[in-house]
Design a protein around this motif. Structure first.
Motif, PDB file in Angstrom:
ATOM      1  N   UNK A  33      25.633  -3.732  -9.832  1.00  0.00           N
ATOM      2  CA  UNK A  33      24.493  -4.564  -9.426  1.00  0.00           C
ATOM      3  C   UNK A  33      23.243  -4.204 -10.218  1.00  0.00           C
ATOM      4  N   UNK A  34      22.992  -2.926 -10.363  1.00  0.00           N
ATOM      5  CA  UNK A  34      21.806  -2.456 -11.092  1.00  0.00           C
ATOM      6  C   UNK A  34      21.769  -3.020 -12.512  1.00  0.00           C
ATOM      7  N   UNK A  98      17.079  -7.132  -5.045  1.00  0.00           N
ATOM      8  CA  UNK A  98      17.425  -8.164  -4.057  1.00  0.00           C
ATOM      9  C   UNK A  98      16.585  -9.416  -4.262  1.00  0.00           C
ATOM     10  N   UNK A  99      15.293  -9.241  -4.520  1.00  0.00           N
ATOM     11  CA  UNK A  99      14.413 -10.394  -4.732  1.00  0.00           C
ATOM     12  C   UNK A  99      14.825 -11.173  -5.980  1.00  0.00           C
ATOM     13  N   UNK A 137      25.112 -16.306  -9.757  1.00  0.00           N
ATOM     14  CA  UNK A 137      25.199 -16.495  -8.303  1.00  0.00           C
ATOM     15  C   UNK A 137      26.193 -15.480  -7.712  1.00  0.00           C
ATOM     16  N   UNK A 138      27.303 -15.255  -8.392  1.00  0.00           N
ATOM     17  CA  UNK A 138      28.285 -14.259  -7.928  1.00  0.00           C
ATOM     18  C   UNK A 138      27.679 -12.852  -7.939  1.00  0.00           C
ATOM     19  N   UNK A 139      26.890 -12.547  -8.943  1.00  0.00           N
ATOM     20  CA  UNK A 139      26.213 -11.247  -8.995  1.00  0.00           C
ATOM     21  C   UNK A 139      25.279 -11.097  -7.796  1.00  0.00           C
ATOM     22  N   UNK A 140      24.560 -12.158  -7.466  1.00  0.00           N
ATOM     23  CA  UNK A 140      23.642 -12.113  -6.322  1.00  0.00           C
ATOM     24  C   UNK A 140      24.399 -11.814  -5.030  1.00  0.00           C
ATOM     25  N   UNK A 143      25.078  -8.192  -4.982  1.00  0.00           N
ATOM     26  CA  UNK A 143      23.878  -7.405  -4.682  1.00  0.00           C
ATOM     27  C   UNK A 143      23.681  -7.310  -3.172  1.00  0.00           C
ATOM     28  N   UNK A 144      23.854  -8.415  -2.475  1.00  0.00           N
ATOM     29  CA  UNK A 144      23.672  -8.391  -1.026  1.00  0.00           C
ATOM     30  C   UNK A 144      24.823  -7.689  -0.324  1.00  0.00           C
ATOM     31  N   UNK A 145      26.035  -7.757  -0.875  1.00  0.00           N
ATOM     32  CA  UNK A 145      27.157  -6.996  -0.311  1.00  0.00           C
ATOM     33  C   UNK A 145      26.919  -5.500  -0.496  1.00  0.00           C
ATOM     34  N   UNK A 146      26.412  -5.133  -1.664  1.00  0.00           N
ATOM     35  CA  UNK A 146      26.116  -3.727  -1.936  1.00  0.00           C
ATOM     36  C   UNK A 146      25.006  -3.234  -1.026  1.00  0.00           C
TER      37      UNK A 146
END
Length: 156
Positions: A33-34, A98-99, A137-140, A143-146
């Motif tokens: 994610x980072x 996240x933002x 969108x999949x990365x986003x 990020x929220x799952x992480x």
């Protein structure tokens, strides 16, 4: 196309590998994610925004539209620049990550729907934009799952 593959896949994967080799106990999803937000949203957003702002003719060609739409394309460039800035500073703060992920994902999901609505007339370059949009969108989502995983770990 080579640039997009490099910025969205190759370079972030290399960064994850380097970071993980230095911190082998670090969670791989966190590192993914980072680095993918930094590169796929940050760097891609900045470079795409600059391209749209400084050279709107390319985006006009991509979308098969006329020069009368340059002002809208430049405004689109401003939006991409803002997402890019969030993506770049996300390297320093999880909350910015996240933002960046949320705001860019909403924007690119709308763009993807528009690309899909044009499937009967688009060319390969626009299909690549569609794939890139859906990838971000999949990365986003990741990020929220992480973030949820991290929050659950802290609450345990």
């Amino acid at each position: 196309m080579i640039y997009v593959i490099g910025v969205m896949l190759v370079i972030p994967a290399i960064c994850v590998a380097i970071d993980y080799s230095r911190k082998p106990k670090e969670d791989l999803l966190f590192l993914f994610c980072k680095w993918f937000v930094f590169w796929a949203i940050g760097i891609r957003g900045i470079t795409g925004g600059l391209m749209q702002t400084l050279n709107p003719a390319y985006t006009a060609w991509l979308l098969q539209t006329g020069t009368d739409n340059y002002i809208i394309i430049r405004e689109l460039g401003g939006a991409n620049l803002s997402f890019g800035v969030l993506g770049i500073i996300s390297i320093f703060s999880h909350s910015y990550r996240k933002a960046a992920a949320l705001s860019c994902a909403i924007f690119l999901l709308v763009a993807a729907v528009i690309h899909i609505s044009r499937l009967s007339v688009i060319e390969l370059s626009e299909v690549m934009s569609l794939v890139g949009d859906l990838f971000v969108v999949a990365i986003a989502v990741m990020v929220f799952a992480e973030d949820k995983k991290r929050t659950n770990k802290m609450n345990s």
